[in-house]
Design a protein around this motif. Structure first.
Motif, PDB file in Angstrom:
ATOM      1  N   ASP A 171      28.871 -16.452  -0.278  1.00  0.00           N
ATOM      2  CA  ASP A 171      28.483 -17.698   0.391  1.00  0.00           C
ATOM      3  C   ASP A 171      26.971 -17.824   0.561  1.00  0.00           C
ATOM      4  O   ASP A 171      26.499 -18.608   1.372  1.00  0.00           O
ATOM      5  N   GLY A 172      26.187 -17.056  -0.192  1.00  0.00           N
ATOM      6  CA  GLY A 172      24.738 -17.158  -0.078  1.00  0.00           C
ATOM      7  C   GLY A 172      24.092 -15.795  -0.064  1.00  0.00           C
ATOM      8  O   GLY A 172      24.753 -14.762   0.062  1.00  0.00           O
ATOM      9  N   PHE A 173      22.766 -15.792  -0.194  1.00  0.00           N
ATOM     10  CA  PHE A 173      22.080 -14.501  -0.245  1.00  0.00           C
ATOM     11  C   PHE A 173      21.713 -14.002   1.141  1.00  0.00           C
ATOM     12  O   PHE A 173      21.783 -14.725   2.130  1.00  0.00           O
ATOM     13  N   VAL A 174      21.335 -12.729   1.194  1.00  0.00           N
ATOM     14  CA  VAL A 174      20.888 -12.075   2.419  1.00  0.00           C
ATOM     15  C   VAL A 174      19.408 -11.755   2.259  1.00  0.00           C
ATOM     16  O   VAL A 174      19.007 -11.154   1.271  1.00  0.00           O
ATOM     17  N   MET A 175      18.590 -12.163   3.212  1.00  0.00           N
ATOM     18  CA  MET A 175      17.156 -11.898   3.117  1.00  0.00           C
ATOM     19  C   MET A 175      16.882 -10.394   3.173  1.00  0.00           C
ATOM     20  O   MET A 175      17.490  -9.665   3.960  1.00  0.00           O
ATOM     21  N   GLY A 176      15.957  -9.951   2.338  1.00  0.00           N
ATOM     22  CA  GLY A 176      15.514  -8.570   2.354  1.00  0.00           C
ATOM     23  C   GLY A 176      14.004  -8.509   2.403  1.00  0.00           C
ATOM     24  O   GLY A 176      13.306  -9.531   2.346  1.00  0.00           O
ATOM     25  N   GLU A 177      13.462  -7.312   2.511  1.00  0.00           N
ATOM     26  CA  GLU A 177      12.012  -7.120   2.545  1.00  0.00           C
ATOM     27  C   GLU A 177      11.686  -5.761   1.953  1.00  0.00           C
ATOM     28  O   GLU A 177      12.572  -4.945   1.681  1.00  0.00           O
ATOM     29  N   GLY A 178      10.386  -5.501   1.740  1.00  0.00           N
ATOM     30  CA  GLY A 178       9.951  -4.225   1.213  1.00  0.00           C
ATOM     31  C   GLY A 178       9.010  -4.389   0.040  1.00  0.00           C
ATOM     32  O   GLY A 178       8.377  -5.442  -0.128  1.00  0.00           O
ATOM     33  N   ALA A 179       8.937  -3.361  -0.798  1.00  0.00           N
ATOM     34  CA  ALA A 179       8.029  -3.385  -1.949  1.00  0.00           C
ATOM     35  C   ALA A 179       8.493  -2.399  -3.005  1.00  0.00           C
ATOM     36  O   ALA A 179       9.152  -1.399  -2.698  1.00  0.00           O
ATOM     37  N   GLY A 180       8.140  -2.705  -4.235  1.00  0.00           N
ATOM     38  CA  GLY A 180       8.348  -1.791  -5.347  1.00  0.00           C
ATOM     39  C   GLY A 180       7.056  -1.681  -6.130  1.00  0.00           C
ATOM     40  O   GLY A 180       6.333  -2.672  -6.278  1.00  0.00           O
ATOM     41  N   ALA A 181       6.738  -0.495  -6.607  1.00  0.00           N
ATOM     42  CA  ALA A 181       5.495  -0.271  -7.351  1.00  0.00           C
ATOM     43  C   ALA A 181       5.755   0.608  -8.561  1.00  0.00           C
ATOM     44  O   ALA A 181       6.598   1.507  -8.524  1.00  0.00           O
ATOM     45  N   VAL A 237       0.832  -1.202   0.000  1.00  0.00           N
ATOM     46  CA  VAL A 237       0.000   0.000   0.000  1.00  0.00           C
ATOM     47  C   VAL A 237       0.872   1.259   0.000  1.00  0.00           C
ATOM     48  O   VAL A 237       0.604   2.225  -0.729  1.00  0.00           O
ATOM     49  N   ALA A 238       1.935   1.256   0.804  1.00  0.00           N
ATOM     50  CA  ALA A 238       2.811   2.429   0.887  1.00  0.00           C
ATOM     51  C   ALA A 238       3.521   2.692  -0.433  1.00  0.00           C
ATOM     52  O   ALA A 238       3.601   3.842  -0.897  1.00  0.00           O
ATOM     53  N   SER A 239       4.060   1.642  -1.054  1.00  0.00           N
ATOM     54  CA  SER A 239       4.768   1.843  -2.323  1.00  0.00           C
ATOM     55  C   SER A 239       3.807   2.259  -3.427  1.00  0.00           C
ATOM     56  O   SER A 239       4.136   3.115  -4.261  1.00  0.00           O
ATOM     57  N   ALA A 240       2.608   1.683  -3.439  1.00  0.00           N
ATOM     58  CA  ALA A 240       1.613   2.056  -4.449  1.00  0.00           C
ATOM     59  C   ALA A 240       1.187   3.509  -4.279  1.00  0.00           C
ATOM     60  O   ALA A 240       1.006   4.235  -5.270  1.00  0.00           O
ATOM     61  N   ALA A 241       1.034   3.944  -3.029  1.00  0.00           N
ATOM     62  CA  ALA A 241       0.626   5.328  -2.778  1.00  0.00           C
ATOM     63  C   ALA A 241       1.664   6.309  -3.320  1.00  0.00           C
ATOM     64  O   ALA A 241       1.321   7.331  -3.935  1.00  0.00           O
ATOM     65  N   GLU A 242       2.948   5.997  -3.103  1.00  0.00           N
ATOM     66  CA  GLU A 242       3.994   6.875  -3.622  1.00  0.00           C
ATOM     67  C   GLU A 242       3.981   6.885  -5.148  1.00  0.00           C
ATOM     68  O   GLU A 242       4.123   7.942  -5.776  1.00  0.00           O
ATOM     69  N   ALA A 243       3.810   5.712  -5.764  1.00  0.00           N
ATOM     70  CA  ALA A 243       3.791   5.643  -7.224  1.00  0.00           C
ATOM     71  C   ALA A 243       2.620   6.420  -7.807  1.00  0.00           C
ATOM     72  O   ALA A 243       2.749   7.105  -8.832  1.00  0.00           O
ATOM     73  N   ILE A 244       1.476   6.350  -7.162  1.00  0.00           N
ATOM     74  CA  ILE A 244       0.292   7.083  -7.621  1.00  0.00           C
ATOM     75  C   ILE A 244       0.522   8.591  -7.521  1.00  0.00           C
ATOM     76  O   ILE A 244       0.190   9.353  -8.433  1.00  0.00           O
ATOM     77  N   ARG A 245       1.122   9.024  -6.416  1.00  0.00           N
ATOM     78  CA  ARG A 245       1.444  10.449  -6.274  1.00  0.00           C
ATOM     79  C   ARG A 245       2.457  10.872  -7.330  1.00  0.00           C
ATOM     80  O   ARG A 245       2.339  11.939  -7.946  1.00  0.00           O
ATOM     81  N   GLU A 305      -8.105  -3.468 -21.709  1.00  0.00           N
ATOM     82  CA  GLU A 305      -8.899  -3.673 -20.499  1.00  0.00           C
ATOM     83  C   GLU A 305      -8.749  -2.534 -19.499  1.00  0.00           C
ATOM     84  O   GLU A 305      -9.560  -2.399 -18.588  1.00  0.00           O
ATOM     85  N   ALA A 306      -7.690  -1.762 -19.638  1.00  0.00           N
ATOM     86  CA  ALA A 306      -7.423  -0.668 -18.700  1.00  0.00           C
ATOM     87  C   ALA A 306      -6.607   0.407 -19.383  1.00  0.00           C
ATOM     88  O   ALA A 306      -5.925   0.155 -20.384  1.00  0.00           O
ATOM     89  N   ASP A 307      -6.698   1.604 -18.851  1.00  0.00           N
ATOM     90  CA  ASP A 307      -5.845   2.707 -19.295  1.00  0.00           C
ATOM     91  C   ASP A 307      -4.642   2.868 -18.381  1.00  0.00           C
ATOM     92  O   ASP A 307      -3.570   3.295 -18.811  1.00  0.00           O
ATOM     93  N   VAL A 308      -4.848   2.541 -17.092  1.00  0.00           N
ATOM     94  CA  VAL A 308      -3.816   2.714 -16.069  1.00  0.00           C
ATOM     95  C   VAL A 308      -3.766   1.452 -15.211  1.00  0.00           C
ATOM     96  O   VAL A 308      -4.809   0.901 -14.847  1.00  0.00           O
ATOM     97  N   MET A 309      -2.542   1.011 -14.879  1.00  0.00           N
ATOM     98  CA  MET A 309      -2.371  -0.143 -13.996  1.00  0.00           C
ATOM     99  C   MET A 309      -1.312   0.172 -12.942  1.00  0.00           C
ATOM    100  O   MET A 309      -0.263   0.733 -13.257  1.00  0.00           O
ATOM    101  N   ILE A 310      -1.621  -0.185 -11.701  1.00  0.00           N
ATOM    102  CA  ILE A 310      -0.631  -0.117 -10.632  1.00  0.00           C
ATOM    103  C   ILE A 310      -0.123  -1.541 -10.428  1.00  0.00           C
ATOM    104  O   ILE A 310      -0.916  -2.478 -10.247  1.00  0.00           O
ATOM    105  N   THR A 311       1.184  -1.722 -10.479  1.00  0.00           N
ATOM    106  CA  THR A 311       1.737  -3.071 -10.414  1.00  0.00           C
ATOM    107  C   THR A 311       3.000  -3.098  -9.570  1.00  0.00           C
ATOM    108  O   THR A 311       3.624  -2.057  -9.333  1.00  0.00           O
TER     109      THR A 311
END
Length: 422
Positions: free
Chosen positions: A236-246, A84-92, A190-196
């Motif tokens: 020696d392996g990956f590092v776990m991450g978190e978050g979102a991109g929009a 929701v936070a990343s989508a809100a920033e992208a919409i703005r 089907e759409a003019d605008v998409m949030i993804t």
């Protein structure tokens, strides 16, 4: 009424949003990516001392109530909060004003947003509640908090968007697959605008423990900030991450009609399967080769036009080498004129959010004509012999950028973005 369009409608990126381990928001995240700032540190969400890996790339300073009311925050999982936070920033950023949109415009605005694991924290908490107190302790919001498609559902409810709405789940290829579906929804009319985009919040005991049990994670506990080191011989392996991109996608006709600022054009998303192993990549990167070739063919561009690739580059011994080999196969001599990188060296592996975060980074590379560094490189690996942007950002002309995202199950995807010029 829908904007008049022609078959094969061009699709552009008009909005970007990020919640990441190196910053909340696009501006802060991009600044830190370019500066080579690591988001890795000892885990704060729980006591990780009993695990073989004790660190991860957590999001710092995030408050769900900055992006939704407290009641909704209490009834949704953290992965939905990030979405929701990343989508809100992208919409703005796109200059959209949902409150001023007609109902017809809302009906032609959709949300296709995914996650690799969905509400894993909720699943863990509710399992604990059940084991301690039986079925009466289970929350009535358990299922809706856990399921992946609640992220696009909540985003649509926040703004009244009634266009296409669903989730694609393909492990760490999730972001690109959702991008592909959103792009095609516009191209089909089907759409003019998409949030993804994509979101993930699985840094919890089950998430960390599961990946640790696979021996997929780095165990460089004494120096977390140096642990994610794609292409380095000592990885020696990956590092776990978190978050979102929009990303906000629009038909070119719709974006022009409303005078939108265009960041870049999305040309294609190629997809393929390794058909090889549940978790290990094909040694020669067979599926990755197919995905990149299909992406270039669908985009109608020449391999020699590509200036940078945001590689999947997870910092695993097998993955980095097989992807590098695949790039050599696809690009031949031109591979030595591309500037690949892996932003996972700073964000860690954001799993279901990785493809979306790296798509945003690829668009920003086109906007700024710059490639963020792959940090922590010390020792050359003969199996990783491309001219990566090592330890320092590279400023260079870029007209085409690729973004690779691969997932457990043998899923391979490649997104193609073109720099925007009127």
């Amino acid at each position: 009424m829908p904007t008049q369009r022609t078959p094969g409608e061009r699709v552009v990126v008009t909005g970007l949003g990020v919640v990441s381990p190196v910053g909340i928001g696009v501006e802060e995240s991009w600044k830190n990516l370019m500066a080579g700032v690591s988001g890795a540190a000892t885990i704060t969400a729980f006591d990780s001392s009993a695990f073989s890996t004790t660190f991860a790339c957590e999001v710092k300073g995030f408050r769900a109530t900055d992006h939704m009311d407290r009641k909704l925050a209490n009834r949704t999982d953290l992965f939905t909060h990030y979405a929701v936070a990343s989508a809100a920033e992208a919409i703005r950023d796109a200059g959209l004003r949902p409150e001023a949109m007609t109902q017809d415009a809302r009906d032609r605005t959709g949300v296709i947003f995914g996650s690799g694991q969905g509400g894993l924290r909720t699943f863990q908490e509710q399992t604990r509640a059940y084991l301690e107190g039986g079925p009466r302790r289970l929350s009535p919001f358990f299922v809706p908090m856990m399921i992946v498609d609640m992220a696009p559902g909540i985003i649509s409810m926040q703004y009244g968007f009634r266009g296409p709405n669903h989730s694609v789940v393909s492990a760490c290829a999730t972001g690109n697959h959702n991008l592909a579906d959103a792009m095609m929804a516009i191209q089909r009319g089907e759409a003019d605008v998409m949030i993804t985009g994509g979101s993930e919040a699985s840094i919890c005991e089950l998430g960390l423990g599961g990946f640790a049990a696979m021996r997929a994670l780095s165990t460089r506990n004494d120096a977390p900030e140096r642990a994610s080191r794609p292409f380095d011989a000592d990885r020696d392996g990956f590092v776990m991450g978190e978050g979102a991109g929009a990303l906000v996608l629009e038909s070119l006709a719709h974006a022009r009609a409303r005078g939108a600022r265009i960041h870049a054009e999305v040309l294609a998303v190629g997809a393929a399967a390794d058909a090889y192993h549940m978790t290990a990549p094909h040694p020669e990167g067979a599926g990755a080769v197919l995905a990149m070739r299909r992406a270039l063919a669908q985009a109608g561009v020449n391999a020699g036009e590509v200036g940078t690739i945001n590689m999947h580059g997870t910092s695993t011994p097998l993955g980095d080498a097989s992807e590098s080999a695949a790039i050599r196969t696809v690009f031949g001599e031109h591979a030595d004129r591309i500037t690949p990188t892996s932003t996972k060296s700073m964000t860690g592996h954001m799993l279901g959010a990785a493809g979306a975060m790296e798509a945003v980074a690829s668009v920003l590379s086109l906007v700024h004509q710059a490639v963020p560094p792959t940090i922590n490189f010390q020792w050359a690996d003969p199996g990783c012999d491309l001219p990566y942007a090592l330890n320092q950002a590279v400023h260079r002309p870029i007209s085409l950028a690729l973004s690779n995202a691969f997932g457990f199950g043998g899923h391979n995807t490649t997104a193609v973005f073109r720099a925007w010029e009127e």
